[in-house]
Design an enzyme around this catalytic site. Structure first.
Site, mmCIF file in Angstrom:
data_model
loop_
_atom_site.group_PDB
_atom_site.id
_atom_site.type_symbol
_atom_site.label_atom_id
_atom_site.label_comp_id
_atom_site.label_asym_id
_atom_site.label_seq_id
_atom_site.Cartn_x
_atom_site.Cartn_y
_atom_site.Cartn_z
ATOM 1 N N ASP A 173 27.094 28.857 41.044
ATOM 2 C CA ASP A 173 27.554 30.219 41.354
ATOM 3 C C ASP A 173 26.728 30.759 42.507
ATOM 4 O OD1 ASP A 173 29.495 32.184 39.480
ATOM 5 O OD2 ASP A 173 28.275 33.207 40.994
ATOM 6 N N THR B 11 40.477 35.084 41.536
ATOM 7 C CA THR B 11 41.640 35.298 42.410
ATOM 8 C C THR B 11 42.234 36.662 42.071
ATOM 9 O OG1 THR B 11 42.960 34.033 40.805
ATOM 10 C CG2 THR B 11 42.234 32.865 42.771
ATOM 11 N N GLU C 257 44.085 26.600 34.040
ATOM 12 C CA GLU C 257 43.393 26.783 32.758
ATOM 13 C C GLU C 257 44.156 27.810 31.920
ATOM 14 O OE1 GLU C 257 40.846 25.102 31.302
ATOM 15 O OE2 GLU C 257 41.627 26.372 29.701
ATOM 16 N N PHE C 258 44.321 27.508 30.628
ATOM 17 C CA PHE C 258 45.100 28.397 29.761
ATOM 18 C C PHE C 258 44.258 29.067 28.681
ATOM 19 C CE2 PHE C 258 48.013 25.182 31.444
ATOM 20 C CZ PHE C 258 49.000 25.986 32.005
ATOM 21 N N CYS D 101 43.960 38.645 33.567
ATOM 22 C CA CYS D 101 45.027 37.734 34.026
ATOM 23 C C CYS D 101 46.408 38.365 34.152
ATOM 24 C CB CYS D 101 45.093 36.524 33.102
ATOM 25 S SG CYS D 101 43.621 35.508 33.244
ATOM 26 N N LYS E 295 47.258 41.006 37.109
ATOM 27 C CA LYS E 295 47.203 40.463 38.479
ATOM 28 C C LYS E 295 48.204 39.305 38.659
ATOM 29 C CE LYS E 295 43.481 36.996 38.170
ATOM 30 N NZ LYS E 295 44.249 35.790 38.428
ATOM 31 N N LYS F 64 40.937 43.553 24.776
ATOM 32 C CA LYS F 64 41.263 42.964 23.478
ATOM 33 C C LYS F 64 39.957 42.671 22.759
ATOM 34 C CE LYS F 64 41.623 38.151 24.850
ATOM 35 N NZ LYS F 64 42.378 36.931 24.725
HETATM 36 N N1 LIG Z 1 39.293 34.863 32.421
HETATM 37 C C1 LIG Z 1 40.262 34.188 31.846
HETATM 38 O O1 LIG Z 1 40.537 34.328 30.661
HETATM 39 C C2 LIG Z 1 41.052 33.175 32.644
HETATM 40 C C3 LIG Z 1 41.893 32.272 31.967
HETATM 41 C C4 LIG Z 1 42.605 31.343 32.693
HETATM 42 C C5 LIG Z 1 42.506 31.331 34.079
HETATM 43 N N2 LIG Z 1 41.719 32.240 34.722
HETATM 44 C C6 LIG Z 1 41.622 32.163 36.184
HETATM 45 O O2 LIG Z 1 40.411 31.504 36.528
HETATM 46 C C7 LIG Z 1 39.847 32.066 37.711
HETATM 47 C C8 LIG Z 1 38.449 32.549 37.424
HETATM 48 O O3 LIG Z 1 38.516 33.601 36.491
HETATM 49 P P1 LIG Z 1 37.202 34.157 35.746
HETATM 50 O O4 LIG Z 1 37.682 35.185 34.796
HETATM 51 O O5 LIG Z 1 36.397 33.019 35.267
HETATM 52 O O6 LIG Z 1 36.465 34.851 37.011
HETATM 53 P P2 LIG Z 1 35.005 35.486 37.046
HETATM 54 O O7 LIG Z 1 35.101 36.626 37.996
HETATM 55 O O8 LIG Z 1 34.505 35.718 35.670
HETATM 56 O O9 LIG Z 1 34.116 34.327 37.696
HETATM 57 C C9 LIG Z 1 34.214 33.899 39.016
HETATM 58 C C10 LIG Z 1 32.832 33.466 39.469
HETATM 59 O O10 LIG Z 1 32.953 32.846 40.753
HETATM 60 C C11 LIG Z 1 31.775 33.130 41.483
HETATM 61 N N3 LIG Z 1 31.989 32.861 42.920
HETATM 62 C C12 LIG Z 1 32.773 33.522 43.796
HETATM 63 N N4 LIG Z 1 32.679 32.964 45.026
HETATM 64 C C13 LIG Z 1 31.821 31.916 44.917
HETATM 65 C C14 LIG Z 1 31.310 30.960 45.830
HETATM 66 N N5 LIG Z 1 31.652 30.971 47.120
HETATM 67 N N6 LIG Z 1 30.445 30.037 45.373
HETATM 68 C C15 LIG Z 1 30.066 30.013 44.087
HETATM 69 N N7 LIG Z 1 30.514 30.910 43.161
HETATM 70 C C16 LIG Z 1 31.379 31.850 43.572
HETATM 71 C C17 LIG Z 1 31.510 34.586 41.159
HETATM 72 O O11 LIG Z 1 30.175 34.956 41.452
HETATM 73 C C18 LIG Z 1 31.841 34.618 39.661
HETATM 74 O O12 LIG Z 1 30.687 34.385 38.873
HETATM 75 C C19 LIG Z 1 40.813 33.151 38.152
HETATM 76 O O13 LIG Z 1 41.723 32.626 39.065
HETATM 77 C C20 LIG Z 1 41.536 33.505 36.883
HETATM 78 O O14 LIG Z 1 42.827 34.035 37.109
HETATM 79 C C21 LIG Z 1 40.980 33.139 34.030
#
Ligand SMILES: NC(=O)c1ccc[n+]([C@@H]2O[C@H](COP(=O)([O-])OP(=O)(O)OC[C@H]3O[C@@H](n4cnc5c(N)ncnc54)[C@H](O)[C@@H]3O)[C@@H](O)[C@H]2O)c1
Length: 432
Positions: free
Chosen positions: A30, A86, A151-152, A263, A266, A324
């Protein structure tokens, strides 16, 4: 296998730790130095049941490590997962892919041997093609394969969902990558997960189509709840009656506040944006977004009505503010729409959430966090059950309220109307 997760948020951390628990060597990367420092000290940045134990176990046995050095981590790994955010574009409806493309550029500069580069982030159709072009710029002799593996997992159930998924979707036409990924996921396949290999674009769309469909189910039952309120029908009967039909299924069919979280809001907007780009209409999803946007206003007008349209100086207690239960995630929670409006109208809002104080409400002077349920309920005129935490399911209101009888608006229908009325409370749910 040697894996690297870029982005150590909900998805990167959970999938990274689960992959390491399955015997792989995983580096979670990260750019947030503070996050990586605290993970190295065993402090978990998010609330996710079971995550801490699993992180500590795998960090201790050295299969899991944390780093801010993307270049070095990519060089050391065979499979790279892009797991960065995203979010919606500011002021627009499409997905902001800047984090994904920045990471792609960095990966491009770090490739030293064949790598499988996977988007686990939710990305619009054709993003894989764009990532491929970015990486090709610095790697003319193709030593990489770009795969989509959405990822689901659900927050609050993330570990279970990762380990026992209904399906693993791998979008690639590359036979070698598909074979390697099937092996990586074989422990989950042997526990019953369906492995589905599709084109890269299909995998990208499967994720959006699935989220849009689930958001539609929630919105559909919320609208049915509105009709039930007018016709004196209990929405719970409708949910059960519909859900018993296997073609429909009972999940995501419970009436409540507007859907929120990191999710659905967006992703529904982003799929509309994709359809616009390809000159196609997704009118069902468009109406879902509109209806959901309306939902918070509708529930706010019910609150107002319950308080006889006099909100000034009324004390309203929110039980739960996250979108939730079992998560500390506040992204797009409906409480972020409702509480500020109530505060602006002069109500005094107290809230309690098992995951603690939320900085999102700091700027509202009439909004306060209480450390426990009892203090939050003190002197309340109206109690709003916003989030379905188990902590709220057996509150002894009688003993907490000491003879006072505030109105209870249960937006999650977690209490029995009969029992609440027997205890003399003015109790209201949704759709019943
Ligand atoms: N949260 C969910 O339940 C979930 C479920 C399925 C899919 N997703 C998808 O997965 C993706 C991530 O979601 P999330 O909730 O884990 O996001 P998040 O915001 O919790 O985590 C993203 C991480 O990426 C890091 N980051 C950003 N740019 C970076 C870089 N250049 N180098 C290294 N690290 C970097 C950020 O610091 C952050 O810690 C999204 O596209 C989301 O839609 C999320």
């Amino acid at each position: 296998m040697k894996l690297c997760m870029i982005g150590t948020g909900y998805v990167g951390l959970v999938s990274g730790v689960c992959f390491s628990d399955l015997g792989n060597n995983v580096i979670c990367v990260d750019k947030d130095q503070a996050k990586i420092n605290s993970l190295k000290k065993g402090k978990i940045p998010i609330y996710e049941p079971g995550l801490e134990e699993l992180v500590l176990k795998n960090y201790k046995n050295k299969r899991l490590s944390f780093s801010t050095d993307l270049k070095d981590s990519v060089r050391k790994s065979d499979i790279i997962f892009i797991c960065v955010g995203t979010p919606s574009r500011k002021g627009g409806s499409g997905a902001d892919l800047s984090q994904v493309f920045n990471v792609a550029k960095e990966i491009g500069k770090s490739i030293n041997k064949f790598k499988i580069i996977i988007t686990k982030s939710t990305v619009p159709v054709t993003t894989g093609d764009q990532i491929e072009k970015i990486i090709q710029k610095t790697n003319k002799k193709k030593k990489f394969s770009i795969v989509s593996n959405p990822e689901f997992l659900r927050e609050g159930e993330a570990i279970r969902d990762f380990v026992y998924p209904d399906r693993v979707v791998v979008g690639t036409n590359d036979i070698k990558s598909n074979k390697i990924l099937k092996t990586l996921y074989s422990p989950l396949i042997s526990k019953g997960a369906q492995y589905l290999n599709t084109s890269r674009r299909a995998a990208e769309l499967i994720k959006y189509a699935s989220n849009a469909f689930l958001a539609t189910k929630i919105t559909f039952i919320n609208e049915m709840a509105n009709l039930c309120e007018k016709t004196n029908i209990n929405i719970e009967d409708i949910s059960i009656g519909m859900g018993l039909d296997k073609r429909i299924g009972g999940r995501f069919l419970r009436a409540g506040p507007a859907y929120g979280g990191s999710c659905f809001p967006k992703d529904t907007k982003a799929i509309i944006n994709t359809a616009d780009k390809f000159k196609t209409k997704l009118s069902v999803i468009k109406s879902v977004i509109k209806s959901n946007d309306n939902r918070s206003n509708l529930l706010l007008s019910r609150i107002s009505k319950l308080l006889k349209n006099r909100l000034k100086n009324k004390k309203i207690c929110f039980l739960g503010v996250t979108f939730k239960a079992n998560t500390d995630d506040m992204r797009d929670s409906s409480s972020l729409t409702m509480i500020p409006i109530l505060s602006k109208k002069g109500a005094k809002v107290s809230y309690y959430d098992p995951t603690g104080h939320k900085k999102e409400f700091n700027k509202y002077k009439n909004v306060s966090f209480e450390n426990n349920i009892k203090d939050a309920l003190k002197k309340s005129d109206l109690i709003v059950v916003h989030t379905e935490w188990n902590d709220f399911k057996s509150i002894n209101f009688k003993s907490y309220l000491k003879g006072r009888k505030p109105i209870i608006f249960d937006m999650r229908n977690i209490y029995s109307p009969t029992k609440m009325k027997q205890q003399g409370f003015k109790y209201f749910g949704v759709g019943r």
